[in-house]
Write an enzyme that holds these catalytic residues in place. Structure first.
Site, PDB file in Angstrom:
ATOM      1  N   HIS A  32      33.434  46.087  24.406  1.00  7.96           N
ATOM      2  CA  HIS A  32      32.328  47.012  24.674  1.00  7.96           C
ATOM      3  C   HIS A  32      31.027  46.531  24.027  1.00  7.96           C
ATOM      4  O   HIS A  32      29.961  46.554  24.640  1.00  7.96           O
ATOM      5  CB  HIS A  32      32.657  48.411  24.131  1.00  7.96           C
ATOM      6  CG  HIS A  32      33.742  49.113  24.884  1.00  7.96           C
ATOM      7  ND1 HIS A  32      33.813  49.085  26.254  1.00  7.96           N
ATOM      8  CD2 HIS A  32      34.777  49.874  24.460  1.00  7.96           C
ATOM      9  CE1 HIS A  32      34.855  49.808  26.642  1.00  7.96           C
ATOM     10  NE2 HIS A  32      35.459  50.287  25.576  1.00  7.96           N
ATOM     11  N   GLU A  56      43.694  36.208  46.315  1.00 10.76           N
ATOM     12  CA  GLU A  56      43.926  36.014  44.882  1.00 10.76           C
ATOM     13  C   GLU A  56      45.399  35.828  44.559  1.00 10.76           C
ATOM     14  O   GLU A  56      45.784  35.655  43.407  1.00 10.76           O
ATOM     15  CB  GLU A  56      43.356  37.196  44.089  1.00 10.76           C
ATOM     16  CG  GLU A  56      43.741  38.541  44.626  1.00 10.76           C
ATOM     17  CD  GLU A  56      42.916  39.684  44.054  1.00 10.76           C
ATOM     18  OE1 GLU A  56      42.382  39.539  42.943  1.00 10.76           O
ATOM     19  OE2 GLU A  56      42.813  40.723  44.732  1.00 10.76           O
ATOM     20  N   ASP A  86      42.469  35.993  39.259  1.00  9.13           N
ATOM     21  CA  ASP A  86      43.919  36.144  39.429  1.00  9.13           C
ATOM     22  C   ASP A  86      44.541  34.919  40.093  1.00  9.13           C
ATOM     23  O   ASP A  86      45.654  34.527  39.750  1.00  9.13           O
ATOM     24  CB  ASP A  86      44.230  37.392  40.259  1.00  9.13           C
ATOM     25  CG  ASP A  86      44.381  38.632  39.388  1.00  9.13           C
ATOM     26  OD1 ASP A  86      44.653  38.474  38.181  1.00  9.13           O
ATOM     27  OD2 ASP A  86      44.226  39.753  39.902  1.00  9.13           O
ATOM     28  N   CYS A 103      34.280  35.241  44.581  1.00  5.86           N
ATOM     29  CA  CYS A 103      33.713  36.295  43.740  1.00  5.86           C
ATOM     30  C   CYS A 103      34.309  36.355  42.340  1.00  5.86           C
ATOM     31  O   CYS A 103      33.997  37.253  41.572  1.00  5.86           O
ATOM     32  CB  CYS A 103      33.851  37.657  44.412  1.00  5.86           C
ATOM     33  SG  CYS A 103      35.563  38.154  44.690  1.00  5.86           S
TER      34      CYS A 103
END
Length: 581
Positions: free
Chosen positions: A189, A432, A456, A503
Protein backbone atom coordinates in the site's frame (compact mmCIF):
# COMPACT_ATOMS: atom_id res chain seq x y z
CA UNK A 1 27.36 3.12 4.64
CA UNK A 2 24.96 1.87 1.97
CA UNK A 3 21.85 -0.31 2.40
CA UNK A 4 20.21 -2.05 -0.55
CA UNK A 5 16.50 -2.81 -0.84
CA UNK A 6 13.67 -2.63 -3.38
CA UNK A 7 12.99 0.48 -5.47
CA UNK A 8 9.32 1.19 -4.69
CA UNK A 9 8.90 4.68 -6.18
CA UNK A 10 11.48 6.31 -8.48
CA UNK A 11 13.40 9.50 -7.83
CA UNK A 12 16.10 10.86 -5.54
CA UNK A 13 15.80 12.48 -2.12
CA UNK A 14 18.15 13.58 0.63
CA UNK A 15 17.88 15.19 4.02
CA UNK A 16 17.94 14.39 7.71
CA UNK A 17 16.51 11.04 8.75
CA UNK A 18 13.37 10.98 10.86
CA UNK A 19 12.79 7.60 12.53
CA UNK A 20 9.21 6.61 13.04
CA UNK A 21 9.12 4.96 16.46
CA UNK A 22 7.96 1.37 16.80
CA UNK A 23 5.37 0.38 19.35
CA UNK A 24 6.77 -0.20 22.85
CA UNK A 25 6.35 -3.45 24.75
CA UNK A 26 2.81 -3.87 26.06
CA UNK A 27 2.30 -3.94 29.83
CA UNK A 28 0.23 -6.93 31.03
CA UNK A 29 -2.03 -6.31 34.01
CA UNK A 30 -4.06 -8.99 35.80
CA UNK A 31 -7.59 -7.78 36.55
CA UNK A 32 -9.97 -8.54 39.37
CA UNK A 33 -13.14 -10.27 38.04
CA UNK A 34 -15.39 -7.30 38.83
CA UNK A 35 -13.17 -5.02 36.69
CA UNK A 36 -13.53 -7.00 33.44
CA UNK A 37 -16.83 -5.34 32.44
CA UNK A 38 -15.29 -1.91 32.89
CA UNK A 39 -12.28 -2.97 30.83
CA UNK A 40 -14.47 -4.26 27.99
CA UNK A 41 -16.27 -0.90 27.96
CA UNK A 42 -12.93 0.93 27.80
CA UNK A 43 -11.89 -1.22 24.83
CA UNK A 44 -15.25 -0.69 23.08
CA UNK A 45 -14.90 3.09 23.45
CA UNK A 46 -11.41 2.95 21.90
CA UNK A 47 -12.77 0.93 18.96
CA UNK A 48 -15.55 3.47 18.36
CA UNK A 49 -13.06 6.33 18.51
CA UNK A 50 -10.75 4.53 16.07
CA UNK A 51 -13.63 4.06 13.60
CA UNK A 52 -14.38 7.78 13.82
CA UNK A 53 -10.72 8.67 13.18
CA UNK A 54 -10.50 6.31 10.21
CA UNK A 55 -13.62 7.79 8.63
CA UNK A 56 -12.08 11.26 8.89
CA UNK A 57 -8.82 9.97 7.43
CA UNK A 58 -10.76 8.24 4.65
CA UNK A 59 -12.51 11.46 3.70
CA UNK A 60 -9.22 13.41 3.72
CA UNK A 61 -7.57 10.75 1.55
CA UNK A 62 -10.53 10.70 -0.87
CA UNK A 63 -10.24 14.48 -1.32
CA UNK A 64 -6.46 14.51 -1.81
CA UNK A 65 -5.66 11.16 -3.47
CA UNK A 66 -8.89 9.77 -4.89
CA UNK A 67 -11.43 7.07 -4.13
CA UNK A 68 -9.15 4.10 -4.80
CA UNK A 69 -6.66 5.02 -2.08
CA UNK A 70 -9.41 6.04 0.35
CA UNK A 71 -10.92 2.55 0.07
CA UNK A 72 -7.86 1.14 1.84
CA UNK A 73 -9.32 2.47 5.09
CA UNK A 74 -12.71 0.91 4.45
CA UNK A 75 -11.17 -2.52 5.12
CA UNK A 76 -9.72 -1.18 8.40
CA UNK A 77 -13.15 0.06 9.46
CA UNK A 78 -14.61 -3.35 8.57
CA UNK A 79 -12.07 -5.09 10.82
CA UNK A 80 -13.03 -2.82 13.71
CA UNK A 81 -16.63 -3.89 13.22
CA UNK A 82 -15.76 -7.58 12.88
CA UNK A 83 -16.51 -9.68 15.97
CA UNK A 84 -13.77 -12.15 14.98
CA UNK A 85 -11.25 -9.41 15.84
CA UNK A 86 -13.01 -7.16 18.34
CA UNK A 87 -15.00 -10.00 19.89
CA UNK A 88 -11.90 -12.13 20.31
CA UNK A 89 -10.16 -9.34 22.25
CA UNK A 90 -13.20 -8.94 24.52
CA UNK A 91 -13.22 -12.69 25.16
CA UNK A 92 -9.60 -12.55 26.29
CA UNK A 93 -10.30 -9.61 28.61
CA UNK A 94 -13.10 -11.52 30.33
CA UNK A 95 -11.73 -15.05 30.03
CA UNK A 96 -8.13 -14.37 31.05
CA UNK A 97 -8.84 -11.28 33.16
CA UNK A 98 -6.21 -9.19 31.39
CA UNK A 99 -6.14 -5.52 30.44
CA UNK A 100 -7.37 -4.37 27.02
CA UNK A 101 -3.86 -3.50 25.78
CA UNK A 102 -2.62 -7.04 26.46
CA UNK A 103 -5.71 -8.63 24.89
CA UNK A 104 -5.29 -6.45 21.81
CA UNK A 105 -1.61 -7.41 21.55
CA UNK A 106 -2.38 -11.14 21.80
CA UNK A 107 -5.12 -11.05 19.15
CA UNK A 108 -2.97 -8.96 16.81
CA UNK A 109 -0.03 -11.30 17.18
CA UNK A 110 -2.22 -14.31 16.35
CA UNK A 111 -3.59 -12.68 13.20
CA UNK A 112 -0.25 -11.30 12.02
CA UNK A 113 1.42 -14.71 12.38
CA UNK A 114 -1.48 -16.33 10.52
CA UNK A 115 -1.35 -13.97 7.53
CA UNK A 116 2.44 -13.85 7.36
CA UNK A 117 2.61 -17.67 7.27
CA UNK A 118 0.58 -17.81 4.06
CA UNK A 119 2.40 -18.18 0.74
CA UNK A 120 0.40 -15.36 -0.80
CA UNK A 121 1.56 -11.77 -1.21
CA UNK A 122 -1.92 -10.26 -0.93
CA UNK A 123 -2.65 -12.12 2.31
CA UNK A 124 0.83 -11.29 3.67
CA UNK A 125 0.05 -7.61 3.26
CA UNK A 126 -3.09 -8.02 5.41
CA UNK A 127 -0.67 -8.48 8.34
CA UNK A 128 0.41 -4.86 7.89
CA UNK A 129 -3.24 -3.79 8.06
CA UNK A 130 -3.71 -5.48 11.42
CA UNK A 131 -0.51 -3.92 12.78
CA UNK A 132 -1.81 -0.51 11.70
CA UNK A 133 -5.21 -1.03 13.34
CA UNK A 134 -3.62 -2.35 16.53
CA UNK A 135 -1.19 0.57 16.72
CA UNK A 136 -4.09 3.03 16.49
CA UNK A 137 -6.13 1.25 19.16
CA UNK A 138 -3.13 0.95 21.49
CA UNK A 139 -2.51 4.70 21.24
CA UNK A 140 -6.13 5.42 22.12
CA UNK A 141 -6.13 2.98 25.03
CA UNK A 142 -2.92 4.31 26.55
CA UNK A 143 -3.57 7.95 25.75
CA UNK A 144 -0.15 8.16 24.12
CA UNK A 145 0.14 10.90 21.52
CA UNK A 146 0.00 9.60 17.98
CA UNK A 147 2.65 10.98 15.67
CA UNK A 148 1.10 12.96 12.83
CA UNK A 149 3.30 13.09 9.78
CA UNK A 150 1.47 16.26 8.83
CA UNK A 151 3.24 17.98 11.73
CA UNK A 152 6.79 17.30 10.55
CA UNK A 153 8.93 20.37 9.96
CA UNK A 154 10.52 18.66 6.93
CA UNK A 155 11.48 17.99 4.39
CA UNK A 156 12.86 14.82 5.97
CA UNK A 157 13.58 11.30 4.80
CA UNK A 158 11.21 9.16 6.80
CA UNK A 159 12.65 5.87 8.10
CA UNK A 160 10.32 3.18 9.45
CA UNK A 161 10.12 -0.52 10.08
CA UNK A 162 6.92 -0.55 8.06
CA UNK A 163 4.98 2.47 6.88
CA UNK A 164 1.32 1.61 7.42
CA UNK A 165 -1.54 2.84 5.21
CA UNK A 166 -2.55 5.30 7.95
CA UNK A 167 1.00 6.69 8.03
CA UNK A 168 1.45 6.84 4.28
CA UNK A 169 -1.90 8.57 3.79
CA UNK A 170 -0.47 11.49 5.75
CA UNK A 171 2.62 11.89 3.57
CA UNK A 172 2.99 15.36 2.10
CA UNK A 173 5.59 16.26 -0.52
CA UNK A 174 6.52 19.47 1.33
CA UNK A 175 7.32 17.63 4.57
CA UNK A 176 8.54 14.22 3.41
CA UNK A 177 11.17 14.16 0.69
CA UNK A 178 11.25 10.36 0.61
CA UNK A 179 10.80 7.31 2.79
CA UNK A 180 12.56 4.04 3.50
CA UNK A 181 11.26 0.93 5.28
CA UNK A 182 12.75 -2.27 6.64
CA UNK A 183 10.03 -4.43 5.10
CA UNK A 184 7.55 -4.21 2.24
CA UNK A 185 7.43 -4.82 -1.50
CA UNK A 186 6.89 -2.82 -4.65
CA UNK A 187 3.14 -3.53 -4.54
CA UNK A 188 2.53 -2.72 -0.87
CA UNK A 189 0.00 0.00 0.00
CA UNK A 190 2.70 2.47 0.97
CA UNK A 191 4.62 1.92 -2.26
CA UNK A 192 1.50 2.47 -4.36
CA UNK A 193 0.71 5.70 -2.50
CA UNK A 194 4.30 6.91 -2.81
CA UNK A 195 4.21 6.42 -6.58
CA UNK A 196 0.90 8.22 -6.87
CA UNK A 197 2.34 11.21 -4.95
CA UNK A 198 5.74 10.94 -6.67
CA UNK A 199 7.60 10.60 -3.36
CA UNK A 200 10.79 8.52 -3.85
CA UNK A 201 10.71 5.35 -1.78
CA UNK A 202 12.83 2.30 -1.00
CA UNK A 203 11.46 -0.68 0.93
CA UNK A 204 12.76 -4.07 2.00
CA UNK A 205 15.94 -2.61 3.52
CA UNK A 206 15.77 -5.09 6.44
CA UNK A 207 17.70 -3.06 9.06
CA UNK A 208 17.38 0.62 8.16
CA UNK A 209 15.92 1.61 11.53
CA UNK A 210 18.76 -0.03 13.47
CA UNK A 211 21.51 1.28 11.18
CA UNK A 212 21.05 5.02 11.71
CA UNK A 213 20.01 7.64 14.23
CA UNK A 214 17.55 10.50 14.12
CA UNK A 215 19.16 13.43 12.34
CA UNK A 216 21.65 11.41 10.28
CA UNK A 217 22.01 12.82 6.77
CA UNK A 218 20.87 10.28 4.18
CA UNK A 219 20.47 9.97 0.42
CA UNK A 220 17.58 7.86 -0.87
CA UNK A 221 17.94 6.40 -4.37
CA UNK A 222 14.49 5.32 -5.55
CA UNK A 223 15.86 4.26 -8.94
CA UNK A 224 18.38 1.66 -7.74
CA UNK A 225 16.71 0.93 -4.41
CA UNK A 226 19.51 2.18 -2.14
CA UNK A 227 19.90 4.23 1.04
CA UNK A 228 23.21 5.98 1.77
CA UNK A 229 23.85 6.92 5.42
CA UNK A 230 26.07 9.96 6.14
CA UNK A 231 27.42 10.05 2.56
CA UNK A 232 30.63 11.74 1.54
CA UNK A 233 30.71 15.15 -0.15
CA UNK A 234 31.59 13.42 -3.42
CA UNK A 235 28.53 11.15 -3.16
CA UNK A 236 26.27 14.12 -2.41
CA UNK A 237 27.63 15.94 -5.45
CA UNK A 238 27.14 12.87 -7.67
CA UNK A 239 23.54 12.47 -6.55
CA UNK A 240 22.76 16.14 -7.11
CA UNK A 241 23.85 15.65 -10.72
CA UNK A 242 21.85 12.42 -10.97
CA UNK A 243 18.72 14.19 -9.75
CA UNK A 244 19.24 17.06 -12.21
CA UNK A 245 19.54 14.53 -15.02
CA UNK A 246 16.47 12.66 -13.80
CA UNK A 247 14.34 15.82 -13.64
CA UNK A 248 15.58 16.99 -17.04
CA UNK A 249 14.74 13.63 -18.64
CA UNK A 250 11.26 13.67 -17.16
CA UNK A 251 10.68 17.18 -18.45
CA UNK A 252 12.00 16.30 -21.91
CA UNK A 253 9.75 13.23 -22.05
CA UNK A 254 6.71 15.54 -21.92
CA UNK A 255 7.44 16.54 -25.51
CA UNK A 256 6.10 13.07 -26.41
CA UNK A 257 2.92 13.46 -24.36
CA UNK A 258 0.54 13.79 -27.30
CA UNK A 259 2.88 12.67 -30.06
CA UNK A 260 1.94 9.60 -32.11
CA UNK A 261 3.38 6.25 -31.05
CA UNK A 262 5.43 5.45 -34.12
CA UNK A 263 8.74 3.78 -34.95
CA UNK A 264 11.57 5.58 -36.74
CA UNK A 265 10.39 4.12 -40.07
CA UNK A 266 6.72 5.05 -39.59
CA UNK A 267 5.04 1.96 -38.13
CA UNK A 268 2.17 3.09 -35.89
CA UNK A 269 1.76 1.30 -32.56
CA UNK A 270 -1.01 1.77 -30.01
CA UNK A 271 0.05 2.46 -26.41
CA UNK A 272 -2.81 2.08 -23.94
CA UNK A 273 -2.91 1.97 -20.15
CA UNK A 274 -3.96 -0.47 -17.43
CA UNK A 275 -6.35 0.99 -14.85
CA UNK A 276 -8.30 -0.07 -11.77
CA UNK A 277 -10.83 2.76 -11.42
CA UNK A 278 -12.19 5.82 -13.29
CA UNK A 279 -9.68 8.19 -11.65
CA UNK A 280 -6.89 6.05 -13.12
CA UNK A 281 -8.41 6.63 -16.57
CA UNK A 282 -7.99 10.40 -16.22
CA UNK A 283 -4.41 9.89 -14.98
CA UNK A 284 -3.71 7.61 -17.97
CA UNK A 285 -5.08 10.14 -20.45
CA UNK A 286 -2.97 12.90 -18.87
CA UNK A 287 0.09 10.68 -19.22
CA UNK A 288 -0.39 10.25 -22.96
CA UNK A 289 -2.16 6.89 -23.12
CA UNK A 290 -4.22 6.34 -26.26
CA UNK A 291 -6.91 4.34 -24.55
CA UNK A 292 -7.48 1.71 -21.88
CA UNK A 293 -6.11 -1.71 -22.72
CA UNK A 294 -7.10 -3.28 -19.41
CA UNK A 295 -9.67 -2.13 -16.85
CA UNK A 296 -9.04 -4.43 -13.87
CA UNK A 297 -12.62 -4.45 -12.62
CA UNK A 298 -11.81 -6.57 -9.55
CA UNK A 299 -10.42 -3.46 -7.85
CA UNK A 300 -13.98 -2.10 -7.78
CA UNK A 301 -14.99 -5.19 -5.82
CA UNK A 302 -12.15 -5.07 -3.28
CA UNK A 303 -11.83 -3.01 -0.09
CA UNK A 304 -15.56 -2.96 0.59
CA UNK A 305 -18.13 -4.89 2.61
CA UNK A 306 -20.39 -6.28 -0.10
CA UNK A 307 -20.76 -6.87 -3.82
CA UNK A 308 -21.06 -3.69 -5.91
CA UNK A 309 -24.43 -3.25 -7.55
CA UNK A 310 -24.96 -3.18 -11.30
CA UNK A 311 -25.59 0.55 -11.06
CA UNK A 312 -22.32 1.20 -9.20
CA UNK A 313 -20.39 -0.77 -11.80
CA UNK A 314 -22.13 0.95 -14.72
CA UNK A 315 -21.25 4.36 -13.32
CA UNK A 316 -17.55 3.43 -12.94
CA UNK A 317 -17.30 1.96 -16.45
CA UNK A 318 -19.16 4.93 -17.93
CA UNK A 319 -16.76 7.43 -16.30
CA UNK A 320 -13.75 5.53 -17.67
CA UNK A 321 -15.24 5.55 -21.17
CA UNK A 322 -16.06 9.26 -20.96
CA UNK A 323 -12.52 10.08 -19.79
CA UNK A 324 -11.29 9.25 -23.28
CA UNK A 325 -14.47 9.58 -25.34
CA UNK A 326 -14.77 9.12 -29.09
CA UNK A 327 -13.14 6.05 -30.58
CA UNK A 328 -10.32 5.46 -28.06
CA UNK A 329 -10.55 1.80 -27.04
CA UNK A 330 -11.72 0.96 -23.51
CA UNK A 331 -11.11 -2.74 -22.83
CA UNK A 332 -12.96 -3.86 -19.70
CA UNK A 333 -12.00 -7.22 -18.21
CA UNK A 334 -14.66 -9.09 -16.29
CA UNK A 335 -14.07 -10.02 -12.66
CA UNK A 336 -10.70 -11.69 -12.12
CA UNK A 337 -10.79 -12.79 -8.48
CA UNK A 338 -8.64 -15.56 -7.04
CA UNK A 339 -4.94 -16.32 -6.85
CA UNK A 340 -3.56 -13.37 -4.88
CA UNK A 341 -6.80 -11.36 -5.11
CA UNK A 342 -9.59 -12.22 -2.70
CA UNK A 343 -12.79 -10.54 -1.53
CA UNK A 344 -13.25 -10.30 2.25
CA UNK A 345 -17.03 -10.65 1.94
CA UNK A 346 -17.00 -13.60 -0.49
CA UNK A 347 -16.73 -16.61 1.77
CA UNK A 348 -14.77 -19.17 -0.24
CA UNK A 349 -12.94 -22.28 0.95
CA UNK A 350 -9.17 -22.00 1.25
CA UNK A 351 -7.32 -23.67 -1.62
CA UNK A 352 -3.91 -25.33 -1.62
CA UNK A 353 -3.01 -23.84 -5.01
CA UNK A 354 -5.11 -20.68 -5.38
CA UNK A 355 -3.38 -19.55 -8.58
CA UNK A 356 -4.47 -22.83 -10.18
CA UNK A 357 -7.83 -22.85 -8.47
CA UNK A 358 -11.41 -21.71 -8.58
CA UNK A 359 -10.93 -18.20 -9.94
CA UNK A 360 -11.61 -15.67 -12.72
CA UNK A 361 -13.92 -16.97 -15.48
CA UNK A 362 -14.36 -20.28 -13.63
CA UNK A 363 -15.94 -18.46 -10.72
CA UNK A 364 -17.98 -16.10 -12.91
CA UNK A 365 -19.56 -18.92 -14.92
CA UNK A 366 -20.89 -20.40 -11.67
CA UNK A 367 -22.01 -17.05 -10.24
CA UNK A 368 -24.36 -16.49 -13.19
CA UNK A 369 -26.52 -13.71 -11.74
CA UNK A 370 -23.57 -11.63 -10.52
CA UNK A 371 -21.73 -12.23 -13.79
CA UNK A 372 -24.72 -11.12 -15.86
CA UNK A 373 -25.06 -7.99 -13.71
CA UNK A 374 -21.47 -7.08 -14.56
CA UNK A 375 -22.01 -7.86 -18.24
CA UNK A 376 -25.11 -5.63 -18.34
CA UNK A 377 -23.17 -2.81 -16.65
CA UNK A 378 -20.38 -3.06 -19.24
CA UNK A 379 -22.89 -3.21 -22.10
CA UNK A 380 -24.70 -0.10 -20.81
CA UNK A 381 -21.38 1.76 -20.54
CA UNK A 382 -20.59 0.89 -24.17
CA UNK A 383 -23.12 3.51 -25.24
CA UNK A 384 -20.67 6.17 -23.98
CA UNK A 385 -17.46 5.09 -25.71
CA UNK A 386 -15.60 2.46 -27.69
CA UNK A 387 -15.96 -0.20 -24.99
CA UNK A 388 -14.76 -3.76 -25.56
CA UNK A 389 -15.26 -6.70 -23.21
CA UNK A 390 -12.62 -9.26 -22.25
CA UNK A 391 -12.87 -12.58 -20.38
CA UNK A 392 -9.95 -13.59 -18.09
CA UNK A 393 -8.17 -16.94 -17.74
CA UNK A 394 -9.88 -18.69 -20.64
CA UNK A 395 -8.40 -22.18 -21.02
CA UNK A 396 -10.92 -23.92 -23.28
CA UNK A 397 -13.30 -23.19 -26.13
CA UNK A 398 -16.16 -24.34 -23.92
CA UNK A 399 -15.42 -21.58 -21.38
CA UNK A 400 -15.41 -18.92 -24.09
CA UNK A 401 -18.68 -20.19 -25.54
CA UNK A 402 -20.33 -20.31 -22.11
CA UNK A 403 -19.25 -16.74 -21.35
CA UNK A 404 -20.53 -15.52 -24.72
CA UNK A 405 -23.84 -17.29 -24.11
CA UNK A 406 -24.29 -15.37 -20.86
CA UNK A 407 -23.33 -12.17 -22.65
CA UNK A 408 -26.11 -12.89 -25.16
CA UNK A 409 -28.55 -13.30 -22.24
CA UNK A 410 -27.38 -9.98 -20.78
CA UNK A 411 -28.02 -8.31 -24.15
CA UNK A 412 -31.50 -9.85 -24.26
CA UNK A 413 -32.19 -8.44 -20.77
CA UNK A 414 -31.33 -4.93 -21.99
CA UNK A 415 -33.22 -5.34 -25.25
CA UNK A 416 -36.33 -6.30 -23.29
CA UNK A 417 -36.34 -2.98 -21.44
CA UNK A 418 -35.09 -0.86 -24.34
CA UNK A 419 -31.65 0.07 -22.93
CA UNK A 420 -29.12 1.29 -25.50
CA UNK A 421 -25.69 -0.34 -25.90
CA UNK A 422 -23.04 -0.96 -28.58
CA UNK A 423 -24.43 -3.95 -30.46
CA UNK A 424 -21.22 -4.67 -32.36
CA UNK A 425 -18.97 -4.48 -29.33
CA UNK A 426 -15.81 -6.57 -29.71
CA UNK A 427 -15.43 -9.54 -27.36
CA UNK A 428 -11.92 -10.75 -26.57
CA UNK A 429 -10.08 -13.04 -24.19
CA UNK A 430 -6.99 -13.03 -22.04
CA UNK A 431 -4.31 -15.48 -23.09
CA UNK A 432 -2.63 -16.30 -19.78
CA UNK A 433 -2.93 -20.08 -19.62
CA UNK A 434 -0.52 -22.16 -21.76
CA UNK A 435 -3.47 -24.30 -22.89
CA UNK A 436 -5.09 -21.21 -24.42
CA UNK A 437 -1.86 -20.31 -26.21
CA UNK A 438 -1.60 -23.83 -27.65
CA UNK A 439 -5.20 -23.77 -28.99
CA UNK A 440 -5.10 -20.08 -29.95
CA UNK A 441 -5.76 -21.10 -33.57
CA UNK A 442 -9.17 -22.43 -32.48
CA UNK A 443 -9.90 -19.59 -30.05
CA UNK A 444 -9.09 -16.99 -32.73
CA UNK A 445 -12.06 -18.20 -34.76
CA UNK A 446 -14.47 -17.26 -31.96
CA UNK A 447 -12.81 -14.30 -30.18
CA UNK A 448 -12.54 -10.81 -31.68
CA UNK A 449 -9.12 -10.15 -30.14
CA UNK A 450 -6.46 -11.56 -27.83
CA UNK A 451 -4.78 -9.80 -24.93
CA UNK A 452 -1.75 -11.64 -23.58
CA UNK A 453 -1.51 -11.55 -19.79
CA UNK A 454 2.14 -12.34 -19.19
CA UNK A 455 1.98 -12.12 -15.38
CA UNK A 456 0.19 -15.48 -15.19
CA UNK A 457 1.40 -16.87 -18.51
CA UNK A 458 5.01 -16.67 -17.31
CA UNK A 459 4.42 -18.38 -13.96
CA UNK A 460 2.33 -21.14 -15.51
CA UNK A 461 4.81 -21.70 -18.34
CA UNK A 462 7.86 -21.74 -16.05
CA UNK A 463 6.10 -23.51 -13.15
CA UNK A 464 7.35 -20.72 -10.88
CA UNK A 465 5.25 -18.69 -8.43
CA UNK A 466 5.75 -15.06 -9.40
CA UNK A 467 5.39 -13.98 -5.75
CA UNK A 468 8.32 -16.14 -4.62
CA UNK A 469 11.53 -14.07 -4.53
CA UNK A 470 13.69 -17.21 -4.74
CA UNK A 471 12.22 -17.99 -8.16
CA UNK A 472 12.63 -14.51 -9.68
CA UNK A 473 15.26 -15.85 -12.11
CA UNK A 474 12.53 -18.05 -13.61
CA UNK A 475 9.80 -15.44 -13.88
CA UNK A 476 11.40 -12.98 -16.29
CA UNK A 477 8.80 -12.58 -19.08
CA UNK A 478 11.48 -12.15 -21.72
CA UNK A 479 12.60 -15.78 -21.42
CA UNK A 480 12.77 -17.47 -24.87
CA UNK A 481 10.22 -20.14 -23.79
CA UNK A 482 7.65 -17.42 -23.12
CA UNK A 483 8.57 -15.56 -26.29
CA UNK A 484 7.89 -18.66 -28.37
CA UNK A 485 4.41 -19.03 -26.86
CA UNK A 486 3.70 -15.36 -27.50
CA UNK A 487 4.79 -15.70 -31.15
CA UNK A 488 2.39 -18.63 -31.55
CA UNK A 489 -0.51 -16.59 -30.16
CA UNK A 490 0.25 -13.57 -32.36
CA UNK A 491 0.61 -15.67 -35.50
CA UNK A 492 -2.63 -17.57 -34.87
CA UNK A 493 -4.51 -14.38 -34.11
CA UNK A 494 -3.30 -12.70 -37.29
CA UNK A 495 -4.21 -15.72 -39.44
CA UNK A 496 -7.85 -15.08 -38.48
CA UNK A 497 -7.53 -11.32 -38.92
CA UNK A 498 -7.67 -10.63 -35.16
CA UNK A 499 -5.55 -8.02 -33.39
CA UNK A 500 -3.34 -9.00 -30.49
CA UNK A 501 -2.42 -6.90 -27.44
CA UNK A 502 -0.23 -7.42 -24.39
CA UNK A 503 -1.38 -6.17 -20.98
CA UNK A 504 0.90 -7.82 -18.42
CA UNK A 505 3.82 -6.06 -16.72
CA UNK A 506 5.89 -7.10 -19.74
CA UNK A 507 4.08 -4.46 -21.83
CA UNK A 508 5.89 -1.68 -19.95
CA UNK A 509 9.24 -3.49 -19.96
CA UNK A 510 11.41 -1.35 -22.23
CA UNK A 511 13.70 -4.25 -23.11
CA UNK A 512 10.69 -6.35 -24.13
CA UNK A 513 8.91 -3.74 -26.26
CA UNK A 514 11.12 -4.00 -29.39
CA UNK A 515 11.01 -7.80 -29.18
CA UNK A 516 7.20 -7.80 -28.92
CA UNK A 517 6.89 -5.39 -31.81
CA UNK A 518 9.20 -7.60 -33.87
CA UNK A 519 6.99 -10.60 -33.14
CA UNK A 520 4.08 -8.67 -34.66
CA UNK A 521 2.24 -7.41 -31.58
CA UNK A 522 -0.38 -4.79 -32.51
CA UNK A 523 -1.00 -3.00 -29.19
CA UNK A 524 0.56 -2.55 -25.77
CA UNK A 525 -1.19 -1.77 -22.48
CA UNK A 526 0.92 -0.75 -19.46
CA UNK A 527 0.89 1.34 -16.30
CA UNK A 528 0.37 4.99 -17.16
CA UNK A 529 3.86 6.06 -16.10
CA UNK A 530 5.45 3.71 -18.63
CA UNK A 531 3.69 5.20 -21.69
CA UNK A 532 6.08 8.08 -22.43
CA UNK A 533 9.30 6.06 -22.03
CA UNK A 534 7.79 3.40 -24.29
CA UNK A 535 6.89 6.01 -26.91
CA UNK A 536 10.43 7.43 -26.80
CA UNK A 537 11.94 3.95 -27.13
CA UNK A 538 9.77 3.17 -30.16
CA UNK A 539 10.77 6.40 -31.90
CA UNK A 540 14.43 5.39 -31.79
CA UNK A 541 14.16 2.08 -33.64
CA UNK A 542 12.74 0.81 -36.94
CA UNK A 543 10.18 -1.93 -37.37
CA UNK A 544 12.70 -3.78 -39.53
CA UNK A 545 15.23 -3.76 -36.68
CA UNK A 546 12.67 -5.13 -34.24
CA UNK A 547 12.01 -8.11 -36.52
CA UNK A 548 15.70 -8.92 -36.56
CA UNK A 549 15.86 -8.56 -32.78
CA UNK A 550 12.85 -10.83 -32.26
CA UNK A 551 14.26 -13.58 -34.46
CA UNK A 552 17.58 -13.40 -32.62
CA UNK A 553 15.89 -13.48 -29.20
CA UNK A 554 13.90 -16.61 -30.08
CA UNK A 555 17.16 -18.47 -30.67
CA UNK A 556 18.74 -17.43 -27.35
CA UNK A 557 19.05 -19.59 -24.24
CA UNK A 558 18.11 -17.31 -21.35
CA UNK A 559 16.34 -14.08 -20.41
CA UNK A 560 19.67 -12.55 -19.32
CA UNK A 561 21.07 -13.18 -22.78
CA UNK A 562 18.04 -11.51 -24.37
CA UNK A 563 18.26 -8.44 -22.09
CA UNK A 564 21.99 -8.00 -22.64
CA UNK A 565 21.39 -8.22 -26.39
CA UNK A 566 18.63 -5.58 -26.37
CA UNK A 567 20.62 -3.18 -24.18
CA UNK A 568 23.65 -3.55 -26.45
CA UNK A 569 21.56 -2.47 -29.44
CA UNK A 570 19.56 0.18 -27.55
CA UNK A 571 21.85 1.49 -24.76
CA UNK A 572 19.61 4.52 -24.17
CA UNK A 573 17.01 2.21 -22.58
CA UNK A 574 18.94 2.33 -19.31
CA UNK A 575 18.29 6.08 -19.08
CA UNK A 576 14.63 5.67 -19.99
CA UNK A 577 14.14 3.26 -17.08
CA UNK A 578 14.91 6.12 -14.72
CA UNK A 579 12.12 8.42 -15.90
CA UNK A 580 9.35 5.85 -15.47
CA UNK A 581 6.93 6.95 -12.78
Amino acid sequence: MKLTGIAAAPGYAWGHAFLLEQAKEVERIQLRPEKSTEEVARFTAAVEQAVSQLKELQERTRATMGLDYAEIFESHIMVLKDEEFVGRAKELIVGQLINAEAALSDVTQELVQFFESMDNVYMNERAADFRDISKRLHGLLTGSEQLSLCDLDGPVVLIAHDLTPSDSAQLERERVAGFAANIGGSMSHSAIMARSMEIPAVVGLKNATSSLNNGDFVILDGVKGELLINPTAEQVSAYRKAKETYERQREESKAYLYAPSVTADGKIVELAANIGNPADAVHARNNGAEGIGLFRTELLFMGRRNWPTEEEQFYAYKLAAEAFGGMSPIVIRTLDIGGDKELDYAKRPRERNPFLGYRAIRLSLDERDRFKAQLRAILRASAFGNVKIMFPMIATLQELRAAKALLAEAKADLDAIGVNYRHRMEVGIMIEVPAAALISDQLAKEADFFSIGTNDLVQFTMAADRTNEKLSHLTDPIHPAVLRLIRLVIDNGHKEGKWVSLCGEMAGDLAAIPIMLGLGLDRFSMNAGAVLPARIALSAITAAQTKEMAEAALRMESSDEVRDYVHAIMPHLRELFQIRR
